[in-house]
Design an enzyme around this catalytic site. Structure first.
Site, PDB file in Angstrom:
ATOM      1  CG  ASP A 143      -4.434   0.580   4.332  1.00  0.00           C
ATOM      2  OD1 ASP A 143      -5.359   0.350   5.141  1.00  0.00           O
ATOM      3  OD2 ASP A 143      -4.455   0.225   3.140  1.00  0.00           O
ATOM      4  CG  PHE A 169      -0.124   6.194   0.912  1.00  0.00           C
ATOM      5  CD1 PHE A 169      -1.341   6.535   1.471  1.00  0.00           C
ATOM      6  CD2 PHE A 169       0.465   7.064   0.002  1.00  0.00           C
ATOM      7  CE1 PHE A 169      -1.967   7.728   1.122  1.00  0.00           C
ATOM      8  CE2 PHE A 169      -0.147   8.248  -0.354  1.00  0.00           C
ATOM      9  CZ  PHE A 169      -1.365   8.590   0.209  1.00  0.00           C
ATOM     10  CE  LYS A 170       4.465  -0.414   8.423  1.00  0.00           C
ATOM     11  NZ  LYS A 170       4.667  -0.379   9.894  1.00  0.00           N
ATOM     12  CB  ILE A 171       0.075  -0.816   1.592  1.00  0.00           C
ATOM     13  CG1 ILE A 171      -0.117   0.578   0.969  1.00  0.00           C
ATOM     14  CG2 ILE A 171      -1.125  -1.718   1.327  1.00  0.00           C
ATOM     15  CD1 ILE A 171      -1.297   1.358   1.504  1.00  0.00           C
TER      16      ILE A 171
END
Length: 308
Positions: A143, A169-171
């Site tokens: 993301d 999830f890589k935020i």
């Protein structure tokens, strides 16, 4: 503490792509780069990401790098392979190939092309569903602003609950910590890996928000471990102190030298022969390079002495 088994936690830096001065792949240098990054404490690695200059590689070069690196790592640490592509079919094919070669996970951005071509939410969900159907290893959704595609926390949580392999999830968007908190609240146990990105510039806030992994640049995983390890072990004060020590170098990477950072440090330390970027990507200004090396030398990271 960081673990090489699921759920994956810890420090998984991006492996830079090593080129010769003439712009050709340097596979011997690539292997030395990987060996250093493992010796420097990387819990795992990520290859073919944006910080690997994936956008200047041909398809054949991507395949060669994936085969070479996965074979060279030989299971020493888990490897995440970036398989982003606008085409659902191409992304699924890339992901299946990565799995077949031994990847532990794939990282995928939502489909986008150029500045304006985007896919509506229903198409994004179907895209990730089809990629998930093609593989049996986890998918990390990246993301990041570069895609120009807003991914709301409710949408990400929904995909985590409904799509089998979507679980990491890589935020790396503005106010990442707030988004991580919301994602964890909405997704619950379906969020196997809420991770920090963007060269660790927001790492402490993201750890406070519940992040359990960090995908950073590849130049000083030993330094990032000094922050992440004590935090995950319950010693926030030690993590805060370490973050304060390493923040000038983290900031210089994030704001000054960017993608070139790891290669500049590795060349200075004698690990690789060239820190060349592939045209049209330009190397940083020499004074920016000098500032980076000054910040690094004050911390004595392994990258400066591993090859000595």
């Amino acid at each position: 503490m960081p673990s090489s088994a699921r759920p994956y936690r810890g420090v998984f830096p991006v492996v830079p792509t090593i080129f010769t001065e003439a712009g050709e792949l340097d596979l011997d240098g690539q292997k030395r780069c990987v060996d250093f990054m493992i010796d420097a404490g990387s819990t795992g690695l990520c290859i073919l990401a944006n910080f690997s200059e994936q956008f200047v590689l041909t398809d054949d070069e991507r395949t060669l790098l994936m085969e070479t690196i996965l074979a060279h790592v030989a299971g020493r640490v888990p490897v995440i392979v970036t398989t982003t592509h606008f085409s659902t079919r191409a992304c699924a094919d890339r992901s299946r190939r990565a799995q077949d070669l031994g990847a532990a996970m794939v990282m995928v951005m939502p489909p986008y092309h150029g500045a304006t071509i985007r896919v509506p939410e229903a198409g994004i969900v179907e895209f990730f569903q089809r990629v998930s159907d093609a593989i049996d290893i986890p998918i990390m959704i990246q993301d990041a602003p570069v895609s120009g595609t807003p991914l709301s926390a409710p949408l990400l949580a929904r995909m985590a609950r409904e799509i089998a392999q979507v679980s990491y999830f890589k935020i790396e968007v503005p106010q990442a910590a707030a988004k991580l908190r919301t994602l964890i609240e909405l997704g619950g146990d379906a969020i196997e890996g809420p991770w920090d990105g963007e060269e660790a510039i927001t790492l402490l806030a993201d750890l406070d928000a519940g992040a359990t992994g960090a995908m950073t640049g590849g130049g000083y995983p030993d330094g990032i471990r000094q922050i992440v390890d004590p935090y995950l072990a319950g010693d926030r004060e030690a993590a805060v102190a370490a973050y304060g020590r390493w923040l000038p170098l983290i900031n210089h990477e994030n704001r000054q030298c960017g993608i070139a950072t790891a290669k500049i440090l590795m060349k200075e330390g004698g690990i690789i022969a060239s820190d060349a970027m592939r045209h049209p990507t330009a190397n940083p200004h020499p004074m920016s390079r000098d500032g980076l090396l000054d910040a690094a030398k004050r911390l004595d990271p392994l990258v400066m002495r591993w090859a000595r």
